[in-house]
Design an enzyme around this catalytic site. Structure first.
Site, PDB file in Angstrom:
ATOM      1  N   TYR A 126      20.735  -3.702   8.341  1.00  0.00           N
ATOM      2  CA  TYR A 126      21.037  -3.746   6.613  1.00  0.00           C
ATOM      3  C   TYR A 126      22.144  -2.302   6.560  1.00  0.00           C
ATOM      4  CZ  TYR A 126      16.134  -4.924   6.080  1.00  0.00           C
ATOM      5  OH  TYR A 126      14.825  -5.596   5.788  1.00  0.00           O
TER       6      TYR A 126
ATOM      7  N   ARG B 233       1.381   1.997  -7.152  1.00  0.00           N
ATOM      8  CA  ARG B 233       3.241   1.937  -7.303  1.00  0.00           C
ATOM      9  C   ARG B 233       3.268   1.701  -9.175  1.00  0.00           C
ATOM     10  NH1 ARG B 233       7.156  -2.528  -4.839  1.00  0.00           N
ATOM     11  NH2 ARG B 233       8.963  -2.560  -6.360  1.00  0.00           N
TER      12      ARG B 233
ATOM     13  N   ARG C 121       1.826  -3.483   7.750  1.00  0.00           N
ATOM     14  CA  ARG C 121       1.929  -2.649   6.553  1.00  0.00           C
ATOM     15  C   ARG C 121       0.681  -3.615   5.713  1.00  0.00           C
ATOM     16  NH1 ARG C 121       5.554  -7.776   4.417  1.00  0.00           N
ATOM     17  NH2 ARG C 121       7.516  -7.108   6.338  1.00  0.00           N
TER      18      ARG C 121
ATOM     19  N   ARG D 243       1.263  -4.618  -1.471  1.00  0.00           N
ATOM     20  CA  ARG D 243       1.167  -4.915  -2.596  1.00  0.00           C
ATOM     21  C   ARG D 243      -0.084  -6.501  -2.590  1.00  0.00           C
ATOM     22  NH1 ARG D 243       6.522  -7.680  -3.102  1.00  0.00           N
ATOM     23  NH2 ARG D 243       6.930  -7.601  -1.379  1.00  0.00           N
TER      24      ARG D 243
END
Length: 369
Positions: free
Chosen positions: A156, A43, A30, A34
């Site tokens: 998921y 973004r 990652r 963010r």
């Protein structure tokens, strides 16, 4: 065939293939995310997560952002593990602050029967991004492609979103194992096709994220996760567009219990979370002619501590792996430094600078010792 620039820094690929390097290469799960203000700005321009992930220019931009800031040794494609079930028609969306959600979860016989390996053209945006990123890297470092594991995707797909207790997917697994096996077969073949298309587009290594393998019971993990990861690996291309070997990395969060069995997987690298001792893993699966390179495994929360503490924890991880492999004439046990899971969005970016510098400096010194 697309012609790509020659690689200037191949340490990550060499370590994957258990070849000696002058320091321990480093990348972060990652790493484009963010915690970086520049990512948040991009973004914002994209308007949504999927707007970012499905736009080739934006995906290229955010993949390169951490490399412009840090001396990392690999880039990883910016995408999401749920692109494959989305292409199967399950209707993926990301609500602000809520995480992924599927409009059409797979919960009954009819939904399972309707599943099929998706038309890869629906994922063209991913493959175009791989080629675009590889060109933009211009040989700076290798590019890693990835997918979720068949089991993680199934979690998921059945739950319809993330889960705390995996009640729906485990209920299906125990009550109707036939349905679960059917989902996993389709997923495994879809993941293999997806990763092969990434390799054809220019990916130089590929990684299978078995993020939820560790929630399974012993015995169940082997049957419903490990077996289908093996089915993916058996179908993967061994060389990339430039004729070089494409290493395969498998990471199972919470998988330390099954390390010995994972050592038999047909892959080059095993990723480890922070619950595993690297030295123990090295003795179990990292030595000998059939050994695996090991990747990991700093606790991501270490990055909230001050730089001096980060440096001390890096030293512990490097020490736990043990003496680095330095003989260029033969393969041996190798380590790729990473976190034991993805970097937290709350991580101070300057603490990552301290991490990268500590890994490179300390691991160089260990090789001179």
């Amino acid at each position: 065939m697309t012609r790509f620039a020659d690689l200037k820094n191949d340490r990550f690929l060499r370590a994957c293939l258990r070849q000696a390097t002058d320091y321990t290469p480093l990348w972060l799960m990652r790493q484009a995310g963010r915690y970086l203000p520049e990512y948040r700005a991009t973004r914002e321009r994209a308007g949504s997560f999927m707007g970012l992930a499905t736009n080739v220019d934006y995906a290229t931009e955010v993949t390169l952002q951490p490399l412009d800031r840090y001396a990392l040794d690999a880039a990883i494609l910016f995408s999401d593990i749920l692109t494959v079930p989305d292409a199967m028609g399950l209707g993926l969306s990301f609500a602000q602050g809520e995480g992924p959600r599927f409009a059409s979860p797979v919960r009954d016989e009819a939904a399972v029967a309707a599943l099929a390996v998706p038309d890869l053209d629906k994922l063209r945006y991913v493959f175009d991004a791989v080629t675009s990123i590889r060109k933009a890297l211009d040989g700076r470092v290798p590019l890693i492609g990835f997918s979720g594991s068949p089991w993680t995707l199934a979690c998921y797909m059945v739950e319809g979103a993330g889960s705390d207790d995996y009640r729906l997917v485990k209920s299906m697994l125990y009550a109707r194992p036939d349905l679960m096996h059917r989902i996993l077969q389709v997923n495994a073949d879809a993941v293999a096709a997806y990763l092969n298309a990434q390799i054809d587009a220019g990916a130089q290594a590929v990684m299978v994220f078995d993020s939820w393998g560790g929630v399974l019971a012993d015995g169940v993990f082997q049957q419903f996760s490990l077996a289908y990861t093996a089915r993916v690996l058996a179908q993967l291309k061994r060389t990339g567009v430039d004729g070089q070997v494409v290493p395969r990395i498998v990471f199972t969060k919470g998988g330390g219990l099954w390390l010995h069995e994972m050592g038999a997987l047909d892959c080059e690298v095993l990723g480890l979370d922070w619950t595993v001792n690297l030295g123990t893993a090295r003795a179990l699966v990292g030595e000998g002619p059939r050994g695996k390179a090991l990747q990991g495994n700093l606790d991501p929360n270490v990055l909230f501590a001050p730089p001096t503490a980060i440096e001390a924890e890096v030293a512990k991880v490097l020490a736990s792996f043990g003496a680095p492999h330095t003989d260029p004439s033969r393969p041996g046990p190798t380590h790729i430094f990473n976190l034991g899971h993805g970097i937290s969005q709350h991580t101070p970016p300057e603490h990552v600078t301290a991490l990268v510098e500590a890994v490179h400096t300390q691991s160089r010194a260990l090789r001179r010792a």
